[in-house]
Write an enzyme that holds these catalytic residues in place. Structure first.
Site, PDB file in Angstrom:
ATOM      1  N   GLU A 572      42.711   9.390  78.850  1.00 44.68           N
ATOM      2  CA  GLU A 572      42.906  10.783  78.423  1.00 44.68           C
ATOM      3  C   GLU A 572      42.462  11.692  79.565  1.00 44.68           C
ATOM      4  O   GLU A 572      41.374  11.523  80.123  1.00 44.68           O
ATOM      5  CB  GLU A 572      42.113  11.110  77.167  1.00 44.68           C
ATOM      6  CG  GLU A 572      42.318  12.563  76.718  1.00 44.68           C
ATOM      7  CD  GLU A 572      41.559  12.915  75.441  1.00 44.68           C
ATOM      8  OE1 GLU A 572      41.657  14.073  74.997  1.00 44.68           O
ATOM      9  OE2 GLU A 572      40.852  12.023  74.895  1.00 44.68           O
ATOM     10  N   ASN A 627      46.133  16.890  76.511  1.00 45.75           N
ATOM     11  CA  ASN A 627      46.016  17.802  75.382  1.00 45.75           C
ATOM     12  C   ASN A 627      46.921  19.022  75.588  1.00 45.75           C
ATOM     13  O   ASN A 627      47.022  19.564  76.697  1.00 45.75           O
ATOM     14  CB  ASN A 627      44.577  18.279  75.209  1.00 45.75           C
ATOM     15  CG  ASN A 627      43.673  17.154  74.697  1.00 45.75           C
ATOM     16  OD1 ASN A 627      43.668  16.842  73.519  1.00 45.75           O
ATOM     17  ND2 ASN A 627      42.918  16.542  75.598  1.00 45.75           N
ATOM     18  N   GLU A 659      48.775  15.252  73.054  1.00 45.19           N
ATOM     19  CA  GLU A 659      47.915  15.384  71.879  1.00 45.19           C
ATOM     20  C   GLU A 659      47.900  16.825  71.404  1.00 45.19           C
ATOM     21  O   GLU A 659      47.694  17.752  72.195  1.00 45.19           O
ATOM     22  CB  GLU A 659      46.493  14.925  72.219  1.00 45.19           C
ATOM     23  CG  GLU A 659      46.415  13.464  72.642  1.00 45.19           C
ATOM     24  CD  GLU A 659      44.980  13.016  72.903  1.00 45.19           C
ATOM     25  OE1 GLU A 659      44.068  13.864  72.745  1.00 45.19           O
ATOM     26  OE2 GLU A 659      44.774  11.843  73.243  1.00 45.19           O
ATOM     27  N   GLU A 746      37.756   8.307  68.083  1.00 41.30           N
ATOM     28  CA  GLU A 746      37.112   9.032  69.191  1.00 41.30           C
ATOM     29  C   GLU A 746      35.595   8.985  69.011  1.00 41.30           C
ATOM     30  O   GLU A 746      35.091   8.880  67.885  1.00 41.30           O
ATOM     31  CB  GLU A 746      37.576  10.487  69.208  1.00 41.30           C
ATOM     32  CG  GLU A 746      39.025  10.695  69.562  1.00 41.30           C
ATOM     33  CD  GLU A 746      39.369  12.179  69.638  1.00 41.30           C
ATOM     34  OE1 GLU A 746      39.753  12.641  70.723  1.00 41.30           O
ATOM     35  OE2 GLU A 746      39.241  12.865  68.608  1.00 41.30           O
TER      36      GLU A 746
END
Length: 807
Positions: A572, A627, A659, A746
């Protein structure tokens, strides 16, 4: 008198008398035609016209005399001396030229009388000189009184003719002057003829070489006729030439956009079509009218050559006065007296220019969209309001207003919708205020309201702020669609929060910032203790903007591992800011600043490009998760941007995972879903981030087939700590299995959490137990194909190492 009539009727051939009168009238009329041209000329041209006038009039008078003498029959043999006859012609020409010259020197009664005297004396001199050339068989006796009467009649007729003709500009005046002069000349001749008595004397011999009456009549008539025709021809040619030139000039003048008027002695002499249209009158109605009755200049001083002046032109119908600019030019060719003092005025209509200037002045002081005073005008009006309250003791408050949903309307519905919101907000603000209070627009969606009140200002400002919030809360309608409206307000008071316009504006802005920070849709008064905090955040925003431009930010990558075997399957992308003086700034500090200051879209695009470029350079085809902010998700061009980044970096779409949070979907639900479907069509994977923290998770899952669900770390970190958290995580994992959607946990930090999540068939894990975010150059253990066979540090080893570090 009886003797004169008897002489005329019994001793004259009346047919020749009529011929003489006609020749006299033709000559006098032609003379006045020439006289009108001579009056307006100067120099050599004037001398030429004067010579022709004297020649025509003198020869006409001379011809009249001798034809009338031929008509006279005393019953005796008669003849004429050539010398005296020629001398009389010269006298007539000289005196007639002199009389007209004196009369034309200056337009006055004295000059007309002096000219008439010379003309009358000249006619008399010609007549009696011609009589001296008369030879007959007898003695001629004269009556002195009758001679005097004849001279007087000639002088009176000539002076009267000059008075009547005046400038002789019109045909009627030329005819009148010619007729009166003809009567004077004929009266002088025939009264003079009545003054003689012939006593026959047969001893007097009339020589044979004397000119006979028939020869004299033919010669005189021919010569005089040619002279008169020549004079008329010259006048006709000159008139035709002048008319042609005048027509050309008039056509040019009428083609001019500006009004042109010719003025002499303060009266209108001529004008073009544009000027007639301005005043609303025909040219005939304007001629000889005083210009002062139509045109008023800005000063009483007369217009000088080449000077530009402004004034007003009053139309004849009494309508609104027309502002004009006047440019003057003297029209004097130096050869014509009639152009002396003639002035040409060019009159320019200033209405369009004044209207444009007024519009420019308005736009310089007002906002072009809403019509409210702009920033420059606000400074002036606010300074005047401060001076007023200082002098009157009134109170003043300044309210800074920011529309809450403007960027949303602008981004989602286009600029026209945003403009409609601004216009409607301005209208509502104006409707909520009464003079001397006023509203202004600073720019964007920011407005200012200045309230001047007589009572307690904090209470009055609070009441007005409440009314403004209520007025701006109702939706606005644009193209049949409701647009959400709302506002946040910051209030500063005079003199408590500042005595200058700059201080009041700055402090109201601080209060507005606090109102937006507290959730928007509210108003706040300025408090000095919040000043430093807000200044600090604004400094941070300015530095962040520069950091984005300079690409001073970096992207760190946190690994995601398969729960089953712990193998890293992706990363990520997380943005980091290492400030040169502040050190490492946490994302929780600068991400909200980016959102508040409109930098989040620029920042998000940079992170997307950097992460895709880095992932494309890895040897192993690991996934990269990025994101998306709510603003990015609702931008119409998001799919185009993502496609462009993928093409430029060469990253496969199936390796990119975007995301999104539930809150991002509900800014504009339909647009967000449309964008997500277009992204899915590109082959990009979509993950729901922070699942469980929203308010419509199940309906969202039903509306869109997400590729992954990320369980929020607030639930994962409480596994086995709080029973409810454990149940929620187990339920979400069960929901994912039922919908066939993989789940990612997460915030995994302990082996206990890993064991639980493996037991519940969680697909992937992310957290410190798997790996911390790190720079791209430290990821080679996972990204290089040559090291793919080598297992990365195990989760258990990481956990033991972390325990040793804590110890």
């Amino acid at each position: 008198m009886l003797k004169v009539l008897t002489c005329l009727t019994t001793e004259h051939d009346l047919r020749l008398v009529v011929v003489a009168g006609l020749i006299c009238f033709a000559a006098c009329f032609t003379a006045f035609r020439l006289y009108s041209r001579m009056r307006g000329a100067r120099g050599v041209v004037r001398a030429a016209w004067l010579l022709l006038t004297g020649l025509v009039s003198g020869s006409g008078v001379w011809a009249t005399h001798f034809i009338a003498m031929v008509a006279y029959s005393p019953g005796l043999k008669t003849g004429y001396s050539p010398a005296g006859t020629l001398l009389s012609l010269m006298i007539a020409v000289l005196f007639m030229a002199g009389g007209f010259a004196v009369a034309s020197a200056q337009r006055s009664r004295t000059n007309d009388l002096a000219g008439g005297l010379i003309l009358g004396v000249g006619v008399a001199a010609m007549h009696y000189t011609g009589m001296s050339a008369f030879v007959t068989q007898g003695f001629v006796q004269w009556e002195q009184a009758t001679i005097a009467a004849s001279v007087l009649a000639g002088v009176v007729g000539a002076a009267g003719a000059l008075q009547l003709a005046g400038r002789a500009r019109s045909l009627l005046r030329q005819l009148g002057g010619g007729l009166l002069l003809t009567l004077g000349i004929c009266a002088l001749h025939f009264i003079g003829m009545g003054a003689i008595t012939i006593v026959p004397d047969p001893s007097i011999d009339v020589p044979d070489q004397m000119l006979s009456g028939a020869v004299l009549t033919l010669a005189v008539s021919s010569i005089t006729g040619m002279i008169i025709l020549g004079g008329l021809g010259a006048v006709a040619i000159e008139s035709s030439t002048s008319r042609s030139a005048l027509d050309r000039i008039r056509r040019l003048a009428n083609a001019a956009y500006e009004g042109i008027v010719v003025v002499q002695d303060g009266r209108i002499n001529d004008a073009n079509a544009a000027f007639c249209q301005l005043v609303g009158l025909e040219l005939d109605a304007l001629l000889r009218a005083p210009l002062s009755g139509l045109l008023t200049l800005d000063t009483t001083a007369s217009i000088r050559e080449g000077e530009r002046r402004e004034g007003v032109l009053q139309p004849a119908d009494g309508g609104r006065a027309i502002p004009v600019e006047v440019f003057s030019r003297l029209m004097d060719d130096g050869a014509r007296r009639e152009t002396s003092g003639l002035t040409v005025l060019a009159v320019r209509d200033l209405r369009e220019r004044r209207s444009a200037e007024e519009k420019i002045r308005y736009l310089a002081e007002h906002d072009g969209l809403t019509g409210l005073p702009n920033r420059n005008s606000l400074q002036t009006r606010l300074a005047a309001a401060l001076d007023r309250v200082e002098a009157s003791g009134e109170s003043l408050s300044l309210i800074c207003i920011d529309l809450d949903h403007f960027k949303e309307a602008n981004d989602l519905h286009g600029h026209l919708a945003g403009d409609a919101l601004l216009v409607e907000a301005a209208r509502r603000l104006q409707d909520s205020l009464t003079a001397p209070s006023f509203a202004a627009r600073l720019g964007g969606d920011e407005f200012i309201v200045v309230q001047v009140a007589a009572g307690d200002q904090p209470a009055a400002a609070a009441e007005l702020a409440g009314r403004l919030l209520e007025a701006l809360s109702a939706p606005a309608v644009h193209e049949g669609r409701d647009l959400a409206m709302g506002a946040s307000l910051g209030v500063s008071l005079f003199p408590h929060d500042g005595r200058t316009a700059e201080a009041l504006l700055a402090n109201a802005d601080m209060a507005l910032y606090r109102a937006k920070e507290g959730g928007r849709g509210a108003y706040r008064f300025f408090k000095r203790e919040m000043d430093e905090t807000i200044r600090e955040r604004r400094t941070l925003a300015r530095e962040l903007r520069q950091a984005i431009i300079d690409e001073a930010l970096v992207v760190h990558y946190q690994p995601l591992a398969r729960a089953a075997d712990g193998e890293v399957c992706g990363f990520e992308a997380l943005v980091r800011w290492n400030h040169p003086t502040r050190g490492m700034v946490p994302p929780l500090e600068f991400i909200p600043v980016a959102e508040e200051n409109g930098l989040i879209a620029q920042l998000g695009e940079w992170v997307l490009r950097r992460a895709c470029a880095d992932a494309a350079s890895w040897e192993r085809p690991l996934r990269i998760a990025v994101n998306l902010s709510p603003l990015q998700l609702n931008q119409p061009n998001l799919p185009i941007l993502v496609h462009e980044v993928l093409v430029q970096t060469g990253l496969s779409p199936k390796r990119l995972e975007l995301e999104v949070t539930e809150s991002a979907l509900f800014k504009d639900y339909q647009r967000a879903l449309d964008n997500l479907r277009r992204l899915k069509a590109l082959g990009v994977r979509i993950a729901m981030d922070d699942f469980g923290t929203g308010f419509s998770s199940l309906s969202t899952l039903q509306s869109f087939p997400f590729d992954k669900i990320k369980i929020d770390k607030s639930f994962v970190e409480n596994i086995h700590r709080h029973d409810r958290a454990t149940v929620i995580v187990r339920a979400v994992l069960g929901l994912g299995r039922s919908l066939d959607i993989p789940c990612v946990a997460e915030g995994v930090e302990t082996q206990e959490q890993i064991d639980f999540l493996r037991g519940e068939d969680c697909a992937e894990l992310q957290g410190y137990a798997i790996g911390r975010p790190a720079a791209v150059d430290t990821l080679s253990a996972w990204t290089l194909a040559s090291k793919a066979a080598a297992s990365p540090p195990s989760v258990v080893a990481d956990e033991k190492a972390r325990k040793r570090k804590r110890a």
